[in-house]
Design an enzyme around this catalytic site. Structure first.
Site, PDB file in Angstrom:
ATOM      1  N   PHE A   1       0.863  -1.180   0.000  1.00 39.74           N
ATOM      2  CA  PHE A   1       0.000   0.000   0.000  1.00 39.74           C
ATOM      3  C   PHE A   1       0.899   1.229   0.000  1.00 39.74           C
ATOM      4  O   PHE A   1       1.568   1.513   0.994  1.00 39.74           O
ATOM      5  CB  PHE A   1      -0.857  -0.063   1.270  1.00 39.74           C
ATOM      6  CG  PHE A   1      -1.895   1.002   1.427  1.00 39.74           C
ATOM      7  CD1 PHE A   1      -3.133   0.896   0.791  1.00 39.74           C
ATOM      8  CD2 PHE A   1      -1.667   2.102   2.239  1.00 39.74           C
ATOM      9  CE1 PHE A   1      -4.110   1.864   0.976  1.00 39.74           C
ATOM     10  CE2 PHE A   1      -2.646   3.074   2.429  1.00 39.74           C
ATOM     11  CZ  PHE A   1      -3.865   2.953   1.790  1.00 39.74           C
TER      12      PHE A   1
ATOM     13  N   THR B   1       2.321   6.815   1.899  1.00 32.92           N
ATOM     14  CA  THR B   1       3.264   7.720   2.567  1.00 32.92           C
ATOM     15  C   THR B   1       4.432   8.082   1.653  1.00 32.92           C
ATOM     16  O   THR B   1       4.921   7.247   0.889  1.00 32.92           O
ATOM     17  CB  THR B   1       3.803   7.044   3.843  1.00 32.92           C
ATOM     18  OG1 THR B   1       2.691   6.708   4.680  1.00 32.92           O
ATOM     19  CG2 THR B   1       4.755   7.953   4.604  1.00 32.92           C
TER      20      THR B   1
ATOM     21  N   GLY C   1       3.365  12.365   5.503  1.00 37.03           N
ATOM     22  CA  GLY C   1       2.941  11.185   6.270  1.00 37.03           C
ATOM     23  C   GLY C   1       1.519  11.412   6.748  1.00 37.03           C
ATOM     24  O   GLY C   1       0.554  10.997   6.099  1.00 37.03           O
TER      25      GLY C   1
ATOM     26  N   ILE D   1       7.152   1.474   3.074  1.00 34.73           N
ATOM     27  CA  ILE D   1       6.057   0.664   2.531  1.00 34.73           C
ATOM     28  C   ILE D   1       6.196  -0.798   2.987  1.00 34.73           C
ATOM     29  O   ILE D   1       7.125  -1.512   2.581  1.00 34.73           O
ATOM     30  CB  ILE D   1       6.003   0.779   0.990  1.00 34.73           C
ATOM     31  CG1 ILE D   1       5.911   2.269   0.590  1.00 34.73           C
ATOM     32  CG2 ILE D   1       4.826  -0.023   0.431  1.00 34.73           C
ATOM     33  CD1 ILE D   1       4.770   3.047   1.238  1.00 34.73           C
TER      34      ILE D   1
ATOM     35  N   GLY E   1      11.405  -7.709  35.163  1.00 38.33           N
ATOM     36  CA  GLY E   1      12.627  -7.109  35.711  1.00 38.33           C
ATOM     37  C   GLY E   1      13.711  -7.051  34.648  1.00 38.33           C
ATOM     38  O   GLY E   1      13.419  -6.884  33.454  1.00 38.33           O
TER      39      GLY E   1
ATOM     40  N   GLU F   1      -0.743   3.915  10.000  1.00 37.95           N
ATOM     41  CA  GLU F   1      -2.182   3.985   9.678  1.00 37.95           C
ATOM     42  C   GLU F   1      -2.850   5.120  10.463  1.00 37.95           C
ATOM     43  O   GLU F   1      -3.991   4.996  10.923  1.00 37.95           O
ATOM     44  CB  GLU F   1      -2.850   2.631   9.899  1.00 37.95           C
ATOM     45  CG  GLU F   1      -2.205   1.576   9.005  1.00 37.95           C
ATOM     46  CD  GLU F   1      -3.120   0.448   8.614  1.00 37.95           C
ATOM     47  OE1 GLU F   1      -4.335   0.604   8.671  1.00 37.95           O
ATOM     48  OE2 GLU F   1      -2.581  -0.601   8.216  1.00 37.95           O
TER      49      GLU F   1
ATOM     50  N   THR G   1      -1.291   8.361  13.137  1.00 41.92           N
ATOM     51  CA  THR G   1      -0.724   8.396  14.495  1.00 41.92           C
ATOM     52  C   THR G   1      -1.849   8.544  15.526  1.00 41.92           C
ATOM     53  O   THR G   1      -2.993   8.860  15.175  1.00 41.92           O
ATOM     54  CB  THR G   1       0.232   9.597  14.650  1.00 41.92           C
ATOM     55  OG1 THR G   1      -0.524  10.805  14.478  1.00 41.92           O
ATOM     56  CG2 THR G   1       1.364   9.566  13.624  1.00 41.92           C
TER      57      THR G   1
END
Ligand code: FAD
Length: 382
Positions: A123, A126, A131, A157, A338, A362, A364
């Site tokens: 896809f 960006t 972005g 990507i 820990g 997808e 922020t």
């Protein structure tokens, strides 16, 4: 919304759990260290039907509803987010979008191959300069007779170096999101170069790439949806994609809970298992509440989609909550472990590294809040 899984849904969930136990979990640490998932996993995901979920059987899909899809995605996320991402992108962002927007020829050309794992999709939205502000993308597609010629660069990507087809967004018109169109570009088209992105904090096994397009010529029939409607194509894909990311995050949080409970029962300090200390139980109960809340928000989206209702805002809420919950839960689990949590022989460090990107891609967390705020106030703050 029925909170009881049907027999069919429970069977799909169990199938996914078994698949992950056999084919994913035993290799996840090695793939993470090698920065490469074994590509053979794609065919296996296809063979078991996970790459065809919700896609109609007439196009080679395995059908099923979106809750089943979320159950599978959660189990994959519980096993390895890098593998979960392959499905979320190739099926969730690409195949489902072809099913929703494609013409008959596009559906016949790509859906059977994507659903079987013969082909992988990526896809390409960006860019280095855009972005969150994806509607301002700079990649250009210029009409030339019966073809378009595309030039530009895409960044980060997922599946980029593996993909056979790129769902690519490029500018065919004026500025802003109304000038954007969507294309299905075969990855072997001359002029398309892919460069792997290395050194990621998490999702190290996943193939992430920069795509450079120089004079990439595609037929006009590569256009997905009408010219100028590309941003709507992208947003519809991402709304469903957010459900898938949320489900993957539930898987991460559940894995963090399982690991924390197990370790707290085994590890002794001051002569007693650390599970007997109230402050450790607080860490564990915080994770457990996050798991339940994130899962319920995610299932609500699936239910809305399956009933044909508006789901975009619910998807943003689920993605926002589940991604932040996954980071919190992995971090809480690391605290339970820990110092051992900080060493990559134990599972929780990887969970935290893998979770961290979920609040970024997808959309922020800030962008999800703006989408939710816009839906409530009617005012766009971006
Ligand atoms: P920016 O948009 O520059 O944001 C930087 C910061 O500013 C963020 O905190 C952001 O929330 C904040 N910000 C920006 N605008 C606003 C505003 N209006 N109000 C408040 N805060 C704001 N993209 C694809 O197209 N396809 C993929 O397959 C894909 N996979 C990815 C895989 C990985 C591992 C990563 C890291 C990224 C991937 N992306 C992909 C890109 C991802 O979607 C973007 O990174 C994301 O949308 C954020 O864009 P940006 O990184 O340019 O950050």
């Amino acid at each position: 919304m029925n909170l009881e899984l049907s027999e069919e849904q429970e069977a799909v969930r169990r199938l996914a759990e078994d698949f992950v136990a056999r084919e994913v979990a035993p290799h996840a640490v090695a793939w993470d260290r090698a920065e490469e998932v074994d590509r053979g996993i794609v065919k296996k995901l296809g063979a078991v039907g996970f790459l065809g979920l919700t896609i109609p059987e007439e196009y080679g899909g395995s059908g099923g509803d979106h809750l089943a899809y979320c159950l599978v995605t959660e189990e994959l996320g519980r096993g390895d987010s890098s593998v979960r991402g392959i499905v979320s992108v190739s099926l969730g962002l690409v195949a489902k979008t072809v099913a929703a927007w494609g013409d008959e020829e596009q559906k016949r050309a790509w859906l059977p191959r994507l659903a079987s794992g013969e082909a992988v999709g990526c896809f390409g939205l960006t860019e280095p300069g855009t972005g969150s502000d994806a509607g301002n993308l700079a990649t250009r597609a210029v009409r030339d007779g019966d073809t378009y010629v595309i030039d530009g660069t895409k960044m980060f990507i997922t599946n980029g170096t593996w993909a056979d087809v790129v769902l690519l967004f490029a500018r065919t018109g004026g500025p802003g999101h109304r000038g954007v169109s969507a294309f299905l570009v075969p990855a072997d088209t001359p002029g398309l170069t892919r460069r792997p992105v290395h050194g990621k904090l998490g999702l190290r096994g996943q193939a992430t790439a920069e795509l450079v397009l120089e004079g990439v010529r595609v037929p006009a029939s590569a256009l997905l949806g009408p010219e100028g409607k590309g941003f709507s194509v992208a947003m519809s894909a991402l709304a469903k994609g957010r459900m898938s990311v949320a489900a993957g995050c539930v898987g991460i949080a559940q894995a963090a809970l399982d690991a924390a409970v197990r370790y707290a029962g085994e590890r002794e300090q001051f002569g007693k298992p650390i599970a007997s200390y109230q402050l450790v139980q607080e860490l564990i109960s915080d994770i457990a509440v996050d798991v339940d809340a994130a899962r319920l928000l995610t299932w609500r989206v699936a239910d809305l989609v399956d009933r044909g209702r508006d789901f975009a805002t619910a998807a943003s809420k689920a993605k926002l909550y589940a991604s932040e919950a996954a980071v919190r839960s992995a971090n809480n689990a690391l605290q339970v472990f820990g110092g051992y949590g900080y060493i990559d022989e134990y599972p929780v460090g990887k969970l935290l590294r893998d979770a961290r990107v979920m609040t970024l891609y997808e959309g922020t967390s800030q962008i999800q809040k703006l989408i939710i705020g816009r839906a409530l106030t009617g005012v766009s703050a971006f």
